[in-house]
Every structure is written in structure tokens, then in C-alpha cells.
Scaffold this active site. Structure first.
Site, PDB file in Angstrom:
ATOM      1  N   ARG A  17     -62.734  26.755 -32.967  1.00  0.00           N
ATOM      2  CA  ARG A  17     -63.319  25.510 -33.463  1.00  0.00           C
ATOM      3  C   ARG A  17     -64.593  25.182 -32.683  1.00  0.00           C
ATOM      4  NH1 ARG A  17     -61.021  22.210 -36.694  1.00  0.00           N
ATOM      5  NH2 ARG A  17     -58.914  22.925 -36.124  1.00  0.00           N
ATOM      6  N   GLU A  40     -59.805  32.865 -36.287  1.00  0.00           N
ATOM      7  CA  GLU A  40     -59.949  31.794 -37.281  1.00  0.00           C
ATOM      8  C   GLU A  40     -61.154  30.919 -36.944  1.00  0.00           C
ATOM      9  OE1 GLU A  40     -57.990  27.476 -38.102  1.00  0.00           O
ATOM     10  OE2 GLU A  40     -56.574  29.081 -37.643  1.00  0.00           O
ATOM     11  N   THR A  69     -58.968  24.858 -41.505  1.00  0.00           N
ATOM     12  CA  THR A  69     -59.364  23.546 -42.013  1.00  0.00           C
ATOM     13  C   THR A  69     -59.913  23.666 -43.434  1.00  0.00           C
ATOM     14  OG1 THR A  69     -60.002  23.098 -39.713  1.00  0.00           O
ATOM     15  CG2 THR A  69     -60.368  21.347 -41.271  1.00  0.00           C
ATOM     16  N   LYS A 129     -47.837  27.026 -40.970  1.00  0.00           N
ATOM     17  CA  LYS A 129     -48.419  26.451 -39.754  1.00  0.00           C
ATOM     18  C   LYS A 129     -47.766  25.088 -39.503  1.00  0.00           C
ATOM     19  CE  LYS A 129     -52.848  24.198 -38.634  1.00  0.00           C
ATOM     20  NZ  LYS A 129     -54.262  24.108 -39.052  1.00  0.00           N
ATOM     21  N   GLY A 159     -51.970  21.787 -29.381  1.00  0.00           N
ATOM     22  CA  GLY A 159     -51.447  21.635 -28.028  1.00  0.00           C
ATOM     23  C   GLY A 159     -50.724  22.852 -27.494  1.00  0.00           C
ATOM     24  N   GLY A 179     -56.157  26.884 -29.826  1.00  0.00           N
ATOM     25  CA  GLY A 179     -57.542  26.447 -29.891  1.00  0.00           C
ATOM     26  C   GLY A 179     -58.197  26.362 -28.535  1.00  0.00           C
ATOM     27  N   SER A 180     -58.244  25.157 -27.969  1.00  0.00           N
ATOM     28  CA  SER A 180     -59.009  24.947 -26.734  1.00  0.00           C
ATOM     29  C   SER A 180     -58.445  25.703 -25.541  1.00  0.00           C
ATOM     30  CB  SER A 180     -59.098  23.456 -26.420  1.00  0.00           C
ATOM     31  OG  SER A 180     -57.813  22.892 -26.275  1.00  0.00           O
TER      32      SER A 180
END
Length: 206
Positions: A17, A40, A69, A129, A159, A179-180
Site C-alpha cells: 500500500r 498485492e 482494494t 480475506k 494488524g 501490510g506495514s
């Protein structure tokens, strides 16, 4: 096309992202070097279709490149033209599953309730998901898997990181959207490599 072989190789979907097209190839190469081959690009990233095109061109059959998304059938068509082979949604929309499957893509739509899960599976979803995973728990996943068809692949997203992967894996998660904990805007390829190694260690330990 099936998601299963990719998850068997490494059950992590790297959610990039915020990635910019000019860094997509270097970050993608860093992830592939650490064995993470499902990439992704969320559509709320800068010029996401360009990043998808670049990743697809650079890594071809070595990576499963897709878009996240995704919220409309027009977007499904656009990501298919860009070379995406995986479609991920944040929500339950069986029509998007049908549109993705019609274009030969793997469909991994978002859900949060049993009713949504069954509707998406009836539409032909390859995997589900669980989102947002922060609002659920491994115990919730275990309960869901008790009623879903045997073999349903559920990937918690939101998370997820090295600290909680073991608990989700023990509850039956088939994979994880990360993600992060893997990439956030501004990360260098070296930083991404380091994060990827930490995730791989948590997978081996769990």
C-alpha cells in the site's frame, strides 16, 4: 489458476500500500529474494495500474501479482488489462468474484461474517480475506473454520505481523495479508528485506 501453490511456497501476501511505480521493481525484487512471491498493489496507491504492469513485466511467472482494494467491476477489468492475476477486495461483493474469475484471475474477497463467507464461496472465491482481523481473533477464525467447507483457505488481514502470526496459524489460517509489517511508504528495499526475513522466521517458528 489456483492460489494454493503460491501459499504452499510462502503463505504471505505482501500488501504494498502506497508504493510508487518507480520503486515497485526494486521492492518486488527484495521480496522475491526472501521467498515472498504474492504481491498485492492496493488501488489506493499512487498510479497502481502502472505498478502492477511493472511488477508483472519484471517478474512474470515468478510472482503472483495482483491488486487490492478492488471495489468495482470496472476496476476488475482495468487490473486484468494491467496484468494482475489476483484480485483482493476489502468487502463482500460476489459480483466482483464472478468478474475476476471470468477473466481468469484468482479471487480473494474480504468478509467478516459467516453469511458473507458462504455467499463469496458460492460465487467461486478461491480464498477468503478475514478483514479487519484486528476486530476478530484467532478464536473467531477457529469458529469460522468449524462451519465453513473443509479446506476453505482463510487469510487474516489487518494488524498481522511476526508477533501474532503463530497464533493465527495455530487457529488454521491458510495465509496472511501483511501490510506495514512488510512495507510502508518510504521503506528502502533493504528495509523490506529485513522485515521479510523477520516474517519468515515467525512462520518457521510457528
Amino acid at each position: 489458476m489456483s492460489l494454493a501453490p503460491w501459499l504452499d511456497a510462502c503463505p504471505v501476501v505482501a500488501i504494498l500500500r502506497g508504493i510508487r511505480p518507480e520503486e515497485a521493481e526494486t521492492v518486488g525484487a527484495a521480496l522475491l529474494a526472501e521467498g515472498l512471491t504474492i504481491l498485492e498493489v492496493p488501488l489506493n496507491s499512487p498510479n497502481p495500474l502502472d505498478s502492477i504492469r511493472r511488477l508483472h513485466a519484471a517478474f512474470g511467472e515468478r510472482a503472483l501479482v495482483g491488486a487490492g482494494t478492488v471495489t468495482s467491476e470496472d476496476e476488475v477489468a482495468a487490473i486484468a488489462r494491467a496484468g494482475a492475476r489476483l484480485m483482493v477486495t476489502p468487502h463482500c461483493d460476489p459480483a466482483l468474484v464472478l468478474a475476476a474469475r471470468a477473466r481468469g484471475m484468482v479471487a480473494c474477497p474480504g468478509f467478516f461474517t459467516p453469511g458473507e463467507a458462504f455467499a463469496l464461496l458460492a460465487a467461486g472465491a478461491d480464498a477468503l480475506k478475514l478483514f479487519p482481523a484486528e476486530a476478530a481473533s484467532p478464536a473467531v477464525l477457529r469458529a469460522l473454520l468449524a462451519v465453513l467447507p473443509k479446506g476453505t483457505a482463510v487469510l487474516p488481514v489487518g494488524g498481522i505481523g511476526a508477533d501474532n502470526i503463530p497464533a493465527w496459524k495455530a487457529a488454521g489460517a491458510a495465509g496472511f495479508g501483511v501490510g506495514s509489517s512488510l512495507y510502508k511508504p518510504g521503506d528502502t528495499a533493504a528495509t523490506v528485506s529485513e522485515k521479510a526475513r523477520a516474517l519468515r522466521r515467525s512462520l518457521v517458528a510457528s
